[in-house]
Design a protein around this motif. Structure first.
Motif, PDB file in Angstrom:
ATOM      1  N   SER A  96     -68.135  15.494  56.900  1.00  0.00           N
ATOM      2  CA  SER A  96     -67.431  16.407  55.785  1.00  0.00           C
ATOM      3  C   SER A  96     -68.444  17.272  55.105  1.00  0.00           C
ATOM      4  O   SER A  96     -68.254  18.503  54.621  1.00  0.00           O
ATOM      5  CB  SER A  96     -67.044  15.195  54.721  1.00  0.00           C
ATOM      6  OG  SER A  96     -65.900  14.739  55.163  1.00  0.00           O
ATOM      7  N   SER A 137     -60.463  25.873  55.694  1.00  0.00           N
ATOM      8  CA  SER A 137     -59.555  25.727  54.760  1.00  0.00           C
ATOM      9  C   SER A 137     -58.751  24.609  55.184  1.00  0.00           C
ATOM     10  O   SER A 137     -58.426  23.863  54.041  1.00  0.00           O
ATOM     11  CB  SER A 137     -58.783  26.943  54.483  1.00  0.00           C
ATOM     12  OG  SER A 137     -57.845  27.308  55.609  1.00  0.00           O
ATOM     13  N   LEU A 140     -60.766  21.311  54.458  1.00  0.00           N
ATOM     14  CA  LEU A 140     -61.105  21.004  53.452  1.00  0.00           C
ATOM     15  C   LEU A 140     -59.897  20.130  52.777  1.00  0.00           C
ATOM     16  O   LEU A 140     -60.172  19.351  51.680  1.00  0.00           O
ATOM     17  CB  LEU A 140     -61.459  22.345  52.538  1.00  0.00           C
ATOM     18  CG  LEU A 140     -62.840  22.930  52.727  1.00  0.00           C
ATOM     19  CD1 LEU A 140     -62.986  24.362  51.985  1.00  0.00           C
ATOM     20  CD2 LEU A 140     -63.881  22.024  51.893  1.00  0.00           C
ATOM     21  N   ARG A 141     -58.840  20.104  53.070  1.00  0.00           N
ATOM     22  CA  ARG A 141     -57.751  19.254  52.714  1.00  0.00           C
ATOM     23  C   ARG A 141     -58.023  17.886  52.825  1.00  0.00           C
ATOM     24  O   ARG A 141     -57.684  17.109  52.078  1.00  0.00           O
ATOM     25  CB  ARG A 141     -56.408  19.864  53.254  1.00  0.00           C
ATOM     26  CG  ARG A 141     -55.720  21.163  52.843  1.00  0.00           C
ATOM     27  CD  ARG A 141     -54.770  21.542  53.986  1.00  0.00           C
ATOM     28  NE  ARG A 141     -53.970  22.628  53.298  1.00  0.00           N
ATOM     29  CZ  ARG A 141     -52.833  22.937  52.544  1.00  0.00           C
ATOM     30  NH1 ARG A 141     -52.170  21.547  52.453  1.00  0.00           N
ATOM     31  NH2 ARG A 141     -52.545  23.719  51.959  1.00  0.00           N
ATOM     32  N   HIS A 144     -61.006  16.984  50.580  1.00  0.00           N
ATOM     33  CA  HIS A 144     -60.396  16.816  49.075  1.00  0.00           C
ATOM     34  C   HIS A 144     -59.647  15.461  48.947  1.00  0.00           C
ATOM     35  O   HIS A 144     -60.140  14.609  48.181  1.00  0.00           O
ATOM     36  CB  HIS A 144     -59.382  17.760  48.863  1.00  0.00           C
ATOM     37  CG  HIS A 144     -58.661  17.652  47.460  1.00  0.00           C
ATOM     38  ND1 HIS A 144     -59.207  17.479  46.180  1.00  0.00           N
ATOM     39  CD2 HIS A 144     -57.408  17.301  47.188  1.00  0.00           C
ATOM     40  CE1 HIS A 144     -58.507  17.341  45.365  1.00  0.00           C
ATOM     41  NE2 HIS A 144     -57.155  16.941  45.882  1.00  0.00           N
ATOM     42  N   TYR A 145     -58.937  14.771  49.829  1.00  0.00           N
ATOM     43  CA  TYR A 145     -58.385  13.544  49.985  1.00  0.00           C
ATOM     44  C   TYR A 145     -59.506  12.391  50.177  1.00  0.00           C
ATOM     45  O   TYR A 145     -59.220  11.430  49.436  1.00  0.00           O
ATOM     46  CB  TYR A 145     -57.220  13.444  51.445  1.00  0.00           C
ATOM     47  CG  TYR A 145     -57.299  12.203  51.834  1.00  0.00           C
ATOM     48  CD1 TYR A 145     -56.709  11.071  51.000  1.00  0.00           C
ATOM     49  CD2 TYR A 145     -58.005  11.611  52.905  1.00  0.00           C
ATOM     50  CE1 TYR A 145     -56.462   9.929  51.487  1.00  0.00           C
ATOM     51  CE2 TYR A 145     -57.858  10.241  53.185  1.00  0.00           C
ATOM     52  CZ  TYR A 145     -57.336   9.419  52.481  1.00  0.00           C
ATOM     53  OH  TYR A 145     -57.285   7.702  52.840  1.00  0.00           O
ATOM     54  N   HIS A 147     -62.440  12.403  49.063  1.00  0.00           N
ATOM     55  CA  HIS A 147     -63.143  12.329  47.557  1.00  0.00           C
ATOM     56  C   HIS A 147     -62.155  11.858  46.635  1.00  0.00           C
ATOM     57  O   HIS A 147     -62.617  10.737  45.851  1.00  0.00           O
ATOM     58  CB  HIS A 147     -63.544  13.716  47.227  1.00  0.00           C
ATOM     59  CG  HIS A 147     -64.521  14.275  47.846  1.00  0.00           C
ATOM     60  ND1 HIS A 147     -65.208  15.629  47.615  1.00  0.00           N
ATOM     61  CD2 HIS A 147     -65.497  13.754  48.817  1.00  0.00           C
ATOM     62  CE1 HIS A 147     -66.097  16.007  48.335  1.00  0.00           C
ATOM     63  NE2 HIS A 147     -66.222  14.885  49.258  1.00  0.00           N
ATOM     64  N   LEU A 148     -60.695  11.796  46.905  1.00  0.00           N
ATOM     65  CA  LEU A 148     -60.184  11.153  46.007  1.00  0.00           C
ATOM     66  C   LEU A 148     -59.658   9.719  46.368  1.00  0.00           C
ATOM     67  O   LEU A 148     -59.750   8.661  45.589  1.00  0.00           O
ATOM     68  CB  LEU A 148     -58.423  11.833  46.190  1.00  0.00           C
ATOM     69  CG  LEU A 148     -57.503  11.293  45.144  1.00  0.00           C
ATOM     70  CD1 LEU A 148     -57.941  11.420  43.689  1.00  0.00           C
ATOM     71  CD2 LEU A 148     -56.034  11.957  45.524  1.00  0.00           C
ATOM     72  N   GLU A 242     -51.457  12.126  48.305  1.00  0.00           N
ATOM     73  CA  GLU A 242     -51.987  13.275  48.416  1.00  0.00           C
ATOM     74  C   GLU A 242     -52.294  13.797  49.934  1.00  0.00           C
ATOM     75  O   GLU A 242     -52.140  14.970  50.463  1.00  0.00           O
ATOM     76  CB  GLU A 242     -53.482  13.450  47.715  1.00  0.00           C
ATOM     77  CG  GLU A 242     -53.107  13.377  46.114  1.00  0.00           C
ATOM     78  CD  GLU A 242     -52.419  14.843  45.872  1.00  0.00           C
ATOM     79  OE1 GLU A 242     -53.024  16.104  45.827  1.00  0.00           O
ATOM     80  OE2 GLU A 242     -51.267  14.881  45.462  1.00  0.00           O
ATOM     81  N   LEU A 246     -51.009  17.113  51.467  1.00  0.00           N
ATOM     82  CA  LEU A 246     -52.028  18.225  51.914  1.00  0.00           C
ATOM     83  C   LEU A 246     -51.911  18.006  53.627  1.00  0.00           C
ATOM     84  O   LEU A 246     -52.244  19.328  54.112  1.00  0.00           O
ATOM     85  CB  LEU A 246     -53.322  17.619  51.653  1.00  0.00           C
ATOM     86  CG  LEU A 246     -53.432  17.846  50.128  1.00  0.00           C
ATOM     87  CD1 LEU A 246     -55.090  17.028  49.725  1.00  0.00           C
ATOM     88  CD2 LEU A 246     -53.740  19.073  49.598  1.00  0.00           C
TER      89      LEU A 246
END
Length: 251
Positions: A96, A137, A140-141, A144-145, A147-148, A242, A246
């Motif tokens: 990542s 891009s 990155l989805r 983001h997941y 990190h959530l 999410e 995503l």
């Protein structure tokens, strides 16, 4: 889950007709043009238990797209004081930091359940990120997941008891393995949950006593997934929703 029109790429850009040979969700859903940049360099490998994939503070040499099994991202305060931050299965990948523009890992990452993965050299992967206008891009989805997912791990570790935390962890593993059983030791679970081994034993016995799992030596069998999710008490589900929005369905 949203339909394909809400994704970053248009339907024309996102032809994925040649991706069906993959079980990894990112490779499966990646635009064919982006996959074509990676595919010549992807190599299928088997990964044994505790194989180190990334080492904290060290340059990332290889990126792994999981096809089966599980990887754990593990943070360490000092030797012997460590806990799992996140899980990676066939929905995800290592590396990542490369997607976000760095070249080294913040935490250790190693194999938690024996795995198969497609691997690519980090330099070739970074070259593909720089070549494609869409690959970064899309990935990155996933970042983001992840990190959530890690944020809900932190929240559950801070506010939930070990039985509820274990329930969440077992459901997350169940999302990523075939069948309803997987091999795991009490010692490894204690590292994943950041608790002492006796606490893991008691938590497993509690869940088994309620008929939610069957715990054998080195193996856990999921018997009642719905009740495990209920015990997780909101710590499971939102990050997974999410991911569906995503990228696509987690399982």
């Amino acid at each position: 889950m949203t339909d394909s029109s809400s994704q970053t790429h248009t339907a024309a850009q996102c032809d994925t007709g040649q991706n069906s040979i993959y079980r990894n969700s990112l490779l499966l859903r990646m635009c064919s043009a982006d996959l074509a940049l990676l595919q010549p360099h992807l190599e299928s490998v088997s990964l044994g238990l505790k194989t180190h994939l990334e080492v904290a503070g060290s340059p990332i040499r290889t990126v792994y797209f999981f096809e089966s099994g599980l990887g754990s991202v593990v943070g360490e305060l000092r030797p012997g004081i460590e806990a799992e931050i996140g899980i990676i299965g066939c929905e995800g990948m290592t590396g990542s930091a490369l997607i976000m523009g760095d070249d080294r890992s913040t935490h250790d990452c190693y194999v938690q359940l024996e795995a198969r993965a497609f691997v690519i050299d980090a330099g070739l992967f970074t070259k593909a990120l720089l070549t494609s206008p869409t690959l970064r891009s899309f990935l990155l989805r996933y970042v983001h997941y992840f990190h959530l997912q890690a944020s809900f791990t932190a929240l559950s570790n801070a506010r939930m008891n070990i039985v509820d935390r274990l329930s969440r962890w077992l459901v997350m593993c169940d999302d990523r393995v075939e069948g309803n059983s997987f091999a795991i030791t009490h010692e490894f679970l204690s590292v994943m949950l950041g608790v002492r081994r006796p606490g893991v034993t008691i938590a497993l016995q509690t869940l088994e006593g309620q008929g939610l799992i069957r715990s054998r030596r080195g193996e856990v069998v999921i018997l009642d997934r719905a009740r495990l999710i209920a015990l997780a008490d909101g710590s499971y589900g939102r990050a997974e929703a999410e991911y569906a929005r995503l990228v696509g369905k987690l399982h």
